[in-house]
Design a protein around this motif. Structure first.
Motif, PDB file in Angstrom:
ATOM      1  N   CYS A  57       0.799  -1.174  -0.169  1.00  0.00           N
ATOM      2  CA  CYS A  57       0.112   0.052  -0.008  1.00  0.00           C
ATOM      3  C   CYS A  57       0.856   1.192   0.087  1.00  0.00           C
ATOM      4  CB  CYS A  57      -0.936  -0.020   1.315  1.00  0.00           C
ATOM      5  SG  CYS A  57      -2.019  -1.343   1.335  1.00  0.00           S
ATOM      6  N   ARG A  60      -0.907   2.950  -5.413  1.00  0.00           N
ATOM      7  CA  ARG A  60      -2.217   2.440  -5.686  1.00  0.00           C
ATOM      8  C   ARG A  60      -2.378   1.943  -7.272  1.00  0.00           C
ATOM      9  NH1 ARG A  60      -2.875   7.578  -4.124  1.00  0.00           N
ATOM     10  NH2 ARG A  60      -3.690   7.855  -2.144  1.00  0.00           N
ATOM     11  N   TYR A  66      -7.073  -4.022  -6.196  1.00  0.00           N
ATOM     12  CA  TYR A  66      -6.576  -4.568  -4.885  1.00  0.00           C
ATOM     13  C   TYR A  66      -7.404  -4.430  -3.769  1.00  0.00           C
ATOM     14  CZ  TYR A  66      -2.992  -5.105  -1.395  1.00  0.00           C
ATOM     15  OH  TYR A  66      -2.345  -5.800  -0.499  1.00  0.00           O
ATOM     16  N   LYS A  71     -10.803  -4.515   1.832  1.00  0.00           N
ATOM     17  CA  LYS A  71     -10.884  -3.149   1.540  1.00  0.00           C
ATOM     18  C   LYS A  71     -10.281  -2.997   0.041  1.00  0.00           C
ATOM     19  CE  LYS A  71     -10.885  -1.175   6.246  1.00  0.00           C
ATOM     20  NZ  LYS A  71     -10.488  -2.443   6.906  1.00  0.00           N
ATOM     21  N   ILE A  73      -8.233  -0.828  -2.079  1.00  0.00           N
ATOM     22  CA  ILE A  73      -7.109  -0.144  -1.853  1.00  0.00           C
ATOM     23  C   ILE A  73      -7.129   1.382  -2.933  1.00  0.00           C
ATOM     24  CG2 ILE A  73      -4.412   0.284  -2.005  1.00  0.00           C
ATOM     25  CD1 ILE A  73      -5.795  -1.018   0.616  1.00  0.00           C
ATOM     26  N   LEU A  81      -4.423   5.045   3.201  1.00  0.00           N
ATOM     27  CA  LEU A  81      -3.335   4.317   2.945  1.00  0.00           C
ATOM     28  C   LEU A  81      -2.412   3.987   4.136  1.00  0.00           C
ATOM     29  CD1 LEU A  81      -2.405   4.505  -0.840  1.00  0.00           C
ATOM     30  CD2 LEU A  81      -3.620   2.716   0.341  1.00  0.00           C
ATOM     31  N   ILE A  84      -3.869   1.972   6.810  1.00  0.00           N
ATOM     32  CA  ILE A  84      -3.850   0.484   6.757  1.00  0.00           C
ATOM     33  C   ILE A  84      -2.511  -0.035   6.810  1.00  0.00           C
ATOM     34  CG2 ILE A  84      -4.237  -0.913   4.708  1.00  0.00           C
ATOM     35  CD1 ILE A  84      -6.663   0.476   3.966  1.00  0.00           C
ATOM     36  N   ARG A  85      -1.560   0.814   6.229  1.00  0.00           N
ATOM     37  CA  ARG A  85      -0.115   0.315   6.009  1.00  0.00           C
ATOM     38  C   ARG A  85       0.311  -0.009   7.393  1.00  0.00           C
ATOM     39  NH1 ARG A  85       1.462   3.911   2.390  1.00  0.00           N
ATOM     40  NH2 ARG A  85       2.222   5.426   3.977  1.00  0.00           N
TER      41      ARG A  85
END
Ligand SMILES: Nc1ncnc2c1ncn2[C@@H]1O[C@H](COP(=O)(O)OP(=O)(O)OP(=O)(O)O)[C@@H](O)[C@H]1O
Ligand SMILES: [Mg+2]
Length: 236
Positions: A57, A60, A66, A71, A73, A81, A84-85
């Motif tokens: 991530c 993009r 993805y 979720k 991405i 992002l 999430i990372r």
């Protein structure tokens, strides 16, 4: 195991440089399930780092889709992002990337500090991580007081600290001799047996073969190998 954690379909990444177009990722599709230990192997320039940046991530998709833990991405903004990372991915790098002024324990605690965990919990989790990688007796050492393999163990404990869904390792043994590489792979196998999902990126067939599943990438295209080397893959 069984539930997909990563669903990638028809992913494209194209670089344009001086009139030339490079298809760094060309129609890549792959599903990775929770609990897998997957190796992605390919020669220099084949698109490994580009794919790692996508999976991690840090980038993009230009086109294609993805889904990470369900979720989408492609629909996330930069802040989402980053979040999430932090929550989902533990990164392991070739050169360990430890902070030289911090002890092993403090290096492992650092991401937990960023995550806002109170001191007592940070310490508990970091000690737990160092125990998992077999380095508890070196908790007070600085990186310069550790061997390369021990430094990579600290980096693995740091990647584990936030309990991420995926451990993503880019040439984790690239800076290590062959004996130490085997030790690091043993640590990764043990973590996989404890249920961690691992994605290992390498140009080294002997390393890739240690994983339970292997795919290869060539000129941006992914090929499923079924665990066996095919064609000229043995020359990597
Ligand atoms: N920022 C960029 N601009 C233009 N082309 C790029 C860029 N980054 C990568 N490429 C090209 O995309 C292709 C894939 O590069 P990538 O870095 O993903 O390869 P790699 O498999 O990680 O190689 P290595 O094993 O050498 O690290 C290469 O042909 C590279 O030249
Ligand atoms: Mg690379």
């Amino acid at each position: 195991m069984g539930e997909p954690i990563i669903e990638i379909s028809h992913l494209m990444k194209t670089y344009k440089l001086g009139g030339e177009t490079v298809h760094a990722l060309n129609n890549v599709s792959i599903e990775i399930k929770k609990g897998e230990f997957l190796a992605i192997i390919g020669p220099s320039g084949s698109g490994k780092s580009t794919l790692m940046n996508m999976i991690g991530c840090l980038d993009r998709p230009q086109s294609g889709k993805y889904l990470l833990d369900g979720k989408d991405i492609g629909k996330m903004n930069d802040n989402q992002l980053a979040m999430i990372r932090n929550q989902k991915i533990g990164f392991i790098f070739q050169n360990f990337n430890l902070l030289t002024k911090l002890t092993a324990l403090e290096n492992v605690e650092l991401p937990l500090l960023y995550a806002g965990l109170p001191a007592k919990q940070r310490r508990e989790k970091a000690l737990e991580g160092l125990t998992k990688v077999g380095l508890i007796e070196r908790a007070g050492h600085l990186p310069t007081q550790l061997s390369g393999g021990q430094q990579q163990r600290v980096a693995i404990a740091r990647a584990l600290a936030g309990n991420p869904a995926i451990l993503l390792a880019d040439e984790p043994t690239g800076a290590l001799d062959s004996k130490t590489s085997i030790e690091i792979l043993e640590v990764m196998k043990e973590l996989n047996e404890l249920g961690h999902t691992i994605i290992l990126i390498t140009h080294d067939l002997a390393i890739a073969k240690q994983a339970r599943r292997m795919v290869s990438i060539q000129d941006g295209e992914l090929l499923e190998n079924g665990g066996e080397p095919i064609g000229n893959i043995a020359i990597y």
